[in-house]
Design a protein around this motif. Structure first.
Motif, PDB file in Angstrom:
ATOM      1  N   TYR A  53       9.730  -1.289   7.420  1.00 36.78           N
ATOM      2  CA  TYR A  53       9.075  -2.265   7.560  1.00 36.78           C
ATOM      3  C   TYR A  53       7.922  -2.218   6.285  1.00 36.78           C
ATOM      4  O   TYR A  53       6.783  -2.843   6.201  1.00 36.78           O
ATOM      5  CB  TYR A  53       8.194  -2.024   8.812  1.00 36.78           C
ATOM      6  CG  TYR A  53       7.558  -0.524   8.976  1.00 36.78           C
ATOM      7  CD1 TYR A  53       6.466  -0.025   8.220  1.00 36.78           C
ATOM      8  CD2 TYR A  53       8.288   0.226   9.868  1.00 36.78           C
ATOM      9  CE1 TYR A  53       5.976   1.160   8.435  1.00 36.78           C
ATOM     10  CE2 TYR A  53       7.966   1.564  10.079  1.00 36.78           C
ATOM     11  CZ  TYR A  53       6.586   1.946   9.534  1.00 36.78           C
ATOM     12  OH  TYR A  53       6.250   3.363   9.398  1.00 36.78           O
ATOM     13  N   ASP A  54       8.410  -1.777   5.149  1.00 37.81           N
ATOM     14  CA  ASP A  54       7.666  -2.052   3.904  1.00 37.81           C
ATOM     15  C   ASP A  54       7.182  -3.353   3.396  1.00 37.81           C
ATOM     16  O   ASP A  54       6.540  -3.733   2.562  1.00 37.81           O
ATOM     17  CB  ASP A  54       8.014  -1.272   2.939  1.00 37.81           C
ATOM     18  CG  ASP A  54       9.890  -1.621   2.449  1.00 37.81           C
ATOM     19  OD1 ASP A  54      10.614  -1.222   3.630  1.00 37.81           O
ATOM     20  OD2 ASP A  54       9.976  -2.003   1.653  1.00 37.81           O
ATOM     21  N   LYS A  55       8.228  -4.537   3.808  1.00 36.61           N
ATOM     22  CA  LYS A  55       7.796  -5.957   3.594  1.00 36.61           C
ATOM     23  C   LYS A  55       6.759  -6.659   4.522  1.00 36.61           C
ATOM     24  O   LYS A  55       6.813  -7.820   4.316  1.00 36.61           O
ATOM     25  CB  LYS A  55       9.377  -6.515   3.220  1.00 36.61           C
ATOM     26  CG  LYS A  55      10.306  -5.946   2.285  1.00 36.61           C
ATOM     27  CD  LYS A  55       9.859  -6.223   0.945  1.00 36.61           C
ATOM     28  CE  LYS A  55      10.584  -5.522  -0.059  1.00 36.61           C
ATOM     29  NZ  LYS A  55      11.836  -6.264  -0.336  1.00 36.61           N
ATOM     30  N   VAL A  56       6.296  -5.795   5.335  1.00 34.98           N
ATOM     31  CA  VAL A  56       5.459  -6.488   6.250  1.00 34.98           C
ATOM     32  C   VAL A  56       3.992  -5.997   5.692  1.00 34.98           C
ATOM     33  O   VAL A  56       3.856  -4.683   5.835  1.00 34.98           O
ATOM     34  CB  VAL A  56       5.655  -6.140   7.680  1.00 34.98           C
ATOM     35  CG1 VAL A  56       4.622  -6.700   8.666  1.00 34.98           C
ATOM     36  CG2 VAL A  56       7.213  -6.852   7.888  1.00 34.98           C
ATOM     37  N   ASP A  57       3.101  -6.829   5.579  1.00 37.30           N
ATOM     38  CA  ASP A  57       1.523  -6.316   5.519  1.00 37.30           C
ATOM     39  C   ASP A  57       1.044  -5.768   6.801  1.00 37.30           C
ATOM     40  O   ASP A  57       0.624  -6.573   7.805  1.00 37.30           O
ATOM     41  CB  ASP A  57       0.638  -7.491   5.012  1.00 37.30           C
ATOM     42  CG  ASP A  57      -0.430  -7.007   4.647  1.00 37.30           C
ATOM     43  OD1 ASP A  57      -1.141  -5.910   4.886  1.00 37.30           O
ATOM     44  OD2 ASP A  57      -1.255  -7.766   3.594  1.00 37.30           O
TER      45      ASP A  57
ATOM     46  N   ALA B 216      -1.583  -3.852   7.729  1.00 36.17           N
ATOM     47  CA  ALA B 216      -2.995  -4.193   7.698  1.00 36.17           C
ATOM     48  C   ALA B 216      -3.528  -5.319   8.100  1.00 36.17           C
ATOM     49  O   ALA B 216      -4.338  -5.681   9.146  1.00 36.17           O
ATOM     50  CB  ALA B 216      -3.939  -3.735   6.379  1.00 36.17           C
ATOM     51  N   GLU B 217      -2.829  -6.430   7.664  1.00 31.35           N
ATOM     52  CA  GLU B 217      -3.076  -7.695   7.863  1.00 31.35           C
ATOM     53  C   GLU B 217      -2.446  -8.168   9.401  1.00 31.35           C
ATOM     54  O   GLU B 217      -3.417  -8.806   9.948  1.00 31.35           O
ATOM     55  CB  GLU B 217      -2.404  -8.941   6.861  1.00 31.35           C
ATOM     56  CG  GLU B 217      -2.561 -10.330   7.190  1.00 31.35           C
ATOM     57  CD  GLU B 217      -4.032 -10.612   7.154  1.00 31.35           C
ATOM     58  OE1 GLU B 217      -4.298 -11.830   7.296  1.00 31.35           O
ATOM     59  OE2 GLU B 217      -4.988 -10.120   6.652  1.00 31.35           O
TER      60      GLU B 217
ATOM     61  N   SER C  54       6.969   2.551   0.436  1.00 29.91           N
ATOM     62  CA  SER C  54       5.686   1.898   0.605  1.00 29.91           C
ATOM     63  C   SER C  54       4.903   1.919  -0.667  1.00 29.91           C
ATOM     64  O   SER C  54       5.733   2.223  -1.921  1.00 29.91           O
ATOM     65  CB  SER C  54       4.881   2.946   1.389  1.00 29.91           C
ATOM     66  OG  SER C  54       4.639   4.310   0.680  1.00 29.91           O
ATOM     67  N   ALA C  55       3.859   1.509  -1.239  1.00 33.34           N
ATOM     68  CA  ALA C  55       3.356   1.327  -2.361  1.00 33.34           C
ATOM     69  C   ALA C  55       3.121   2.817  -3.023  1.00 33.34           C
ATOM     70  O   ALA C  55       3.210   2.951  -4.150  1.00 33.34           O
ATOM     71  CB  ALA C  55       1.796   0.665  -2.270  1.00 33.34           C
TER      72      ALA C  55
ATOM     73  N   ALA D 206       3.783 -12.702   2.763  1.00 33.12           N
ATOM     74  CA  ALA D 206       2.484 -13.053   2.959  1.00 33.12           C
ATOM     75  C   ALA D 206       2.132 -14.646   3.172  1.00 33.12           C
ATOM     76  O   ALA D 206       1.524 -15.123   4.197  1.00 33.12           O
ATOM     77  CB  ALA D 206       1.329 -12.702   2.001  1.00 33.12           C
TER      78      ALA D 206
END
Length: 311
Positions: free
Chosen positions: A77-81, A83-84, A204-205, A58
């Protein structure tokens, strides 16, 4: 002027050569390199090239005001935010499909290696122990009740391969699919209905530690776990405890919670097979992945539709 790209981790020689041919590339493989790259070119960098297990931190994304695209060399792609990324209008791409066969192949290969004691057998021969006696008996692979967590492209590829072994297949997915396999709504229910549990779901979370102590207990002392997804899906502490106490029959793992660091406890179990996150690591697939990363970047800077967009 050529677009400027921040490369966040080592990539294949073919991909690095392709990036260098097209762009001005700044390397940021560690904190020191990243700080230097951001200080030198942060205002000008328009793209990030990265791997699925690295993503983009981030704080790095926040330091790139002109960021337009994050191109992932991998399916995750879980290491990319995301939503942001959507908020900022940053595109995100990955490399699906081209690695499906290799990951599915390795999942089945890990299962065979574990059940048939291939690693132990190799060691038995190399260490000169065969003249003193045979290796103990393994377990049959054919005809097993196999559960697959995550029936996407890779999960379906695994299922089709296991069908050739006469496996009885069940699965757990976000929703049922039009397939001839038994559906279970939860990993716990799936584990209770299988001898082999293969993890192929996205990280994912929501899926963090989805394979927990309860799921492992349901799999039982004759059950085995195979993970070719992400290490975060499995509670490693619970896995180690289950193996140590004999409450799980074995595990075959290509991914781990804190890669490349693997708990020493896992290395000590004879009923565990470990590989270094190599499911997509064939020359053919890594070339196809490189081609797709470059195709996504080329399309973006040409104003054309992205071949494999995530966002």
């Amino acid at each position: 002027m050529r677009p400027e790209v921040l490369q966040l981790c080592p990539l294949t020689p073919a991909l690095e050569a392709g990036l260098a041919d097209r762009f001005t590339v700044h390397r940021g493989f560690d904190d020191a390199q990243r700080r230097a790259a951001l200080d030198e070119a942060g205002e000008r960098i328009r793209a990030v090239a990265t791997a699925g297990n690295v993503g983009i931190p981030a704080e790095v994304a926040a330091a790139l005001p002109g960021l337009e695209i994050v191109a992932i060399n991998g399916v995750g792609y879980d290491k990319v935010d995301l939503a942001e990324a959507r908020r900022r209008g940053v595109r995100v791409t990955n490399t699906p499909d081209v690695l499906t066969d290799d990951v599915a192949d390795l999942a089945v290969g890990l299962l065979i290696a574990l059940k048939r004691q291939l690693v132990l057998g190799d060691r038995h021969v190399r260490e000169g122990r065969w003249p003193a006696g045979d290796l103990g008996l393994g377990r049959k692979v054919a005809g097993r009740r196999c559960g697959i967590l995550g029936l996407g492209r890779i999960g379906l590829g695994i299922a089709r391969r296991l069908e050739a072994f006469g496996a009885i297949i069940a699965y757990c997915n976000r929703s049922p699919r039009d397939v001839p396999y038994a559906y279970h709504a939860t990993p716990l229910a799936l584990a209770g209905d299988c001898e082999v549990l293969v993890v192929a779901a996205a990280a994912s979370a929501e899926t963090r530690h989805i394979i927990d102590a309860a799921v492992l207990a349901a799999l039982g002392p004759d059950g085995v776990l195979v993970n070719v997804a992400r290490g975060s899906l499995v509670d490693e502490a619970a896995l180690i405890a289950a193996l140590r106490d004999g409450r799980l029959g074995g595990a075959a793992l290509d991914v781990f919670e804190n890669e490349p660091h693997v708990p020493e406890a896992l290395m000590a179990f004879p009923n565990v097979v470990l590989t270094p996150h190599m499911a997509s690591a064939t020359r053919e697939t890594r070339q196809a992945m490189a081609d797709l990363v470059l195709a996504n970047l080329d399309a973006h800077f040409a104003g054309a539709p992205l071949p494999t967009p995530v966002v």
